[in-house]
Write a protein that holds these residues in place. Structure first.
Motif, PDB file in Angstrom:
ATOM      1  N   GLU A 158      -8.032   2.508   3.090  1.00 52.97           N
ATOM      2  CA  GLU A 158      -8.845   3.536   2.004  1.00 52.97           C
ATOM      3  C   GLU A 158      -8.991   1.942   0.917  1.00 52.97           C
ATOM      4  N   GLY A 159      -9.881   3.111   0.115  1.00 55.87           N
ATOM      5  CA  GLY A 159     -10.293   2.847  -1.758  1.00 55.87           C
ATOM      6  C   GLY A 159     -10.860   3.738  -2.198  1.00 55.87           C
TER       7      GLY A 159
ATOM      8  N   CYS B 268       0.851  -1.334   0.667  1.00 50.29           N
ATOM      9  CA  CYS B 268       0.451  -0.436   0.308  1.00 50.29           C
ATOM     10  C   CYS B 268       1.084   0.934  -0.385  1.00 50.29           C
TER      11      CYS B 268
ATOM     12  N   TYR C   6     -11.378  -0.804  -9.503  1.00 54.76           N
ATOM     13  CA  TYR C   6     -11.277  -0.326  -8.155  1.00 54.76           C
ATOM     14  C   TYR C   6      -9.924  -0.908  -7.562  1.00 54.76           C
ATOM     15  N   TYR C   7      -9.429  -0.046  -6.201  1.00 61.02           N
ATOM     16  CA  TYR C   7      -8.202  -0.737  -5.309  1.00 61.02           C
ATOM     17  C   TYR C   7      -9.306  -0.638  -4.323  1.00 61.02           C
ATOM     18  N   TYR C   8      -8.672  -0.886  -3.255  1.00 66.33           N
ATOM     19  CA  TYR C   8      -8.911  -1.278  -2.384  1.00 66.33           C
ATOM     20  C   TYR C   8      -7.592  -2.179  -0.896  1.00 66.33           C
ATOM     21  N   CYS C   9      -7.420  -1.287   0.106  1.00 60.74           N
ATOM     22  CA  CYS C   9      -6.423  -1.701   0.924  1.00 60.74           C
ATOM     23  C   CYS C   9      -6.898  -2.225   2.095  1.00 60.74           C
TER      24      CYS C   9
ATOM     25  N   GLN D  84     -11.328 -11.212   2.673  1.00 58.19           N
ATOM     26  CA  GLN D  84     -10.501 -10.921   1.298  1.00 58.19           C
ATOM     27  C   GLN D  84     -10.363 -12.982   0.720  1.00 58.19           C
TER      28      GLN D  84
ATOM     29  N   PHE E  64      -2.759  -4.015  -0.211  1.00 58.43           N
ATOM     30  CA  PHE E  64      -3.648  -3.844  -1.745  1.00 58.43           C
ATOM     31  C   PHE E  64      -4.067  -3.830  -2.254  1.00 58.43           C
TER      32      PHE E  64
END
Length: 638
Positions: free
Chosen positions: A67-68, A41, A59-62, A603, A51
């Motif tokens: 954070e996303g 990340c 899209y992204y997501y940690c 996850q 991350f």
């Protein structure tokens, strides 16, 4: 004002800005299965990648810091931009001409500040590069030629020349539509007696680019004897240039760093050029500052630096005393990397640029190939200060090297260096070396603990030293455990400040077994409600319950006594608010652990194939996050 960017243009920017490509310009991403990509990340420090990027959905997501968002959100956060500036940045990258609701196409001066400064620096780089061919730039061309660089090399790295005139660049950029204020703010000019003047004059200049390839500053080398300035002059801090996180050459080296899992740290611009041209394309350099923590973060993300010890970070330093001191300073940061860290020192003191000139490209490659582990270099540097032909010298060297060996976190690696140290000193007695290292490390810990004890309330230096040495209460140093201690001390000393909420805490709220047991003892004794205002009677009551038990419960008497005596961290005047804050924070941490568990389970799920379970857990996550926010606010307001 330019007005609002049209919705269809924003949609087009998202469509033509693949999130994996944009994110991949900042961190190394690897296949995580199921169409996802994973990396370290960029928004918080972590040792293993959490991350995640899903290119199919954009899209992204940690899972580490929560954070996303989409590609625009990512650019906003990573570059500290407004929404409009982020869209403009991506549009520029994708070659899209934006339209605005009012006034048609945006005039240049109305674009975001960062974009304007980037454009000004791009124009400045082109100006400097073009002037390198001018007659007055002969000293610059001679400087490059003497160091083995040809014209094509200068073009590849964008090297240019700043004319020895007061306003050459300023006039050029103002004519291009940039304001004097923008040039001063970006560090291209400075305020003179009669207006802005060029910051760099009569110097060879290297454009400094960020990881995406945008020019954000310059490094300038003195050429003329009449120049009374420093040998190297760099761009000052600006909205786009922060020297503590800038690495020269990272734009050219990033892909090779990721591919080879190797980064080579050199000391200057010409050293970076020499390494790349000699076949070491992973070389980068700091810009007018020492290598530090922000530089480490940049490299870790490129290396995908994690526990497998796959990568290498190689520092190159001169063989003189200054170079050795620089290497030992680097040792202080070594364990912030997970990768293996090395030093490559040229015995004759030649830097990579001079080495290439005198001995050729192969000599530069050999320098990197001869790298030595940083721990070994640090230990050998210490040993070199002692006469190892005498018993006194060998013992002094052992004591001096002991803190270095003791600081190695990996037990296996530490053991290996104990063996090496014994062999280098010639004692041939590993047990003696181990004992001596433990003694020296113990004295260091006691000195540290003594300083800590003088600052903290409660406890003795001896107790804290035992913790520092890793005794039974070593965990007391952890913030979460210290909070548990404060809550339990309140329950023993002032139970009325906690009340039924403390009694209702689950055993999983506490991390140490003795804390779980003490909480259970307090409940068994009637809870904090029975304790009332506290005092001796309550402590006696707890001790009686502890004494009536067997095994672990009987061992709690000493802990009850200690917590009854040890001072609270808050003054009496604020104890009530302090009690509420400690309780809320303790609950918040417990909820945080639950959040971590749910995130971990999420996850591992496939949101398409296991949609029902995924949605259930996601709802649970939202509820827990809400609960955590409430507790955080309560702790802050207490």
């Amino acid at each position: 004002m330019a007005g609002r960017i049209r919705d269809e243009d924003i949609a087009l920017v998202r469509e033509r800005s693949p999130i994996a490509d944009v994110v991949g310009e900042h961190i190394q991403l690897r296949n995580a299965g199921g169409g996802n990509l994973k990396g370290l990340c960029p928004f918080h420090d972590e040792k293993s990648p959490s991350f995640n990027v899903t290119p199919a959905r954009g899209y992204y997501y940690c899972f580490g810091c929560a954070e996303g968002g989409d590609v625009i959100t990512f650019v906003r956060k990573i570059e500290s931009l407004t929404f409009t500036e982020a869209v403009e940045r991506l549009a520029q990258r994708a070659g899209i001409q934006l339209r605005y609701e009012q006034g048609g196409y945006v005039p240049g001066r109305e674009q975001g500040e960062r974009l304007r400064l980037i454009e000004a620096h791009r124009a400045a780089a082109e100006f400097y590069a073009a002037r390198l061919a001018a007659p007055d730039a002969a000293p610059g061309r001679r400087f490059l030629s003497e160091r083995g660089f040809e014209r094509v090399d200068a073009e590849h790295f964008g090297v240019g020349y700043a004319p020895a005139e007061w306003e050459a660049l300023t006039r050029h950029l103002v004519a291009r539509g940039f304001t004097p204020q923008e040039l001063i703010k970006g560090g291209l000019a400075r305020e003179g007696r009669r207006g802005p003047v060029d910051r760099f004059r009569g110097r060879l200049v290297w454009p400094i680019r960020d990881i995406t390839g945008d020019v954000i500053g310059f490094g300038a080398r003195k050429l003329l004897d009449s120049d009374d300035g420093p040998k190297y002059l760099n761009t000052p801090e600006s909205p786009i240039y922060h020297k503590s996180s800038v690495l020269y050459g990272v734009d050219l080296a990033k892909r090779e760093i990721a591919r080879r899992s190797q980064a080579v740290i050199v000391e200057g611009y010409t050293d970076v050029m020499a390494c790349h041209l000699a076949g070491v394309p992973t070389a980068v350099a700091t810009c007018g500052t020492s290598f530090g923590e922000e530089h480490i973060k940049v490299l870790r993300r490129l290396l995908l630096d994690q526990a497998e010890f796959r990568g290498e970070v190689i520092f190159t330093f001169d063989g003189d005393s200054a170079g050795q001191k620089a290497a030992l300073r680097a040792f202080q940061d070594e364990q912030k990397f997970v990768t293996q860290t090395f030093v490559a020192v040229q015995p004759d003191g030649l830097d990579p640029c001079d080495l290439r000139v005198e001995q050729g490209d192969a000599a530069v490659r050999d320098l990197i190939a001869r790298r030595e582990p940083l721990f070994a270099f640090a230990i050998r540097s210490v040993l070199a200060q002692y006469d190892l032909n005498t018993n006194e010298g060998r013992l002094g060297a052992l004591d001096a090297a002991a803190p270095i060996v003791a600081s190695i976190k990996d037990p296996g690696l530490r053991k290996t260096y104990v063996v090496d140290l014994d062999r280098w000193l010639g004692f041939m007695d590993e047990r003696f070396v181990i004992q001596r290292i433990q003694q020296v490390a113990g004295r260091t810990a006691e000195r540290t603990a003594g300083r800590y004890a003088g600052r903290s309330s409660g406890g003795t230096a001896g107790q804290t030293a035992a913790q520092a040495r890793g005794g039974p209460e070593a965990g007391m140093r952890e913030p979460d455990v210290r909070l548990e201690v404060e809550a339990l001390k309140l329950a023993v000393q002032r139970p009325a400040l906690l009340g039924p909420e403390f009694d209702a805490l689950g055993p999983d709220t506490f991390t140490l077994p003795e804390h779980v047991a003490l909480h259970g003892l307090i409940i068994a004794a009637g809870g904090t409600v029975a304790g009332g205002p506290g005092g001796r009677e309550w402590v006696d009551h707890l001790l009686a319950h502890a004494a009536s038990g067997s095994g672990a419960e009987a061992d709690l008497a000493a802990l009850v006594t200690r917590f009854a005596v040890e001072a609270l961290r808050a003054d009496v005047s604020v104890e009530e608010r302090y009690g509420a804050a400690v309780l809320a924070k303790l609950q918040e941490i417990a909820v945080g652990r639950a959040v971590t568990q749910v995130k971990s389970r999420l996850q591992r799920l496939n949101p398409v194939e296991e949609q029902q379970e995924y949605n259930r857990l996601f709802g649970e996550l939202v509820a827990l996050e809400q609960q955590r926010r409430v507790l955080r606010d309560r702790a802050a307001g207490a």
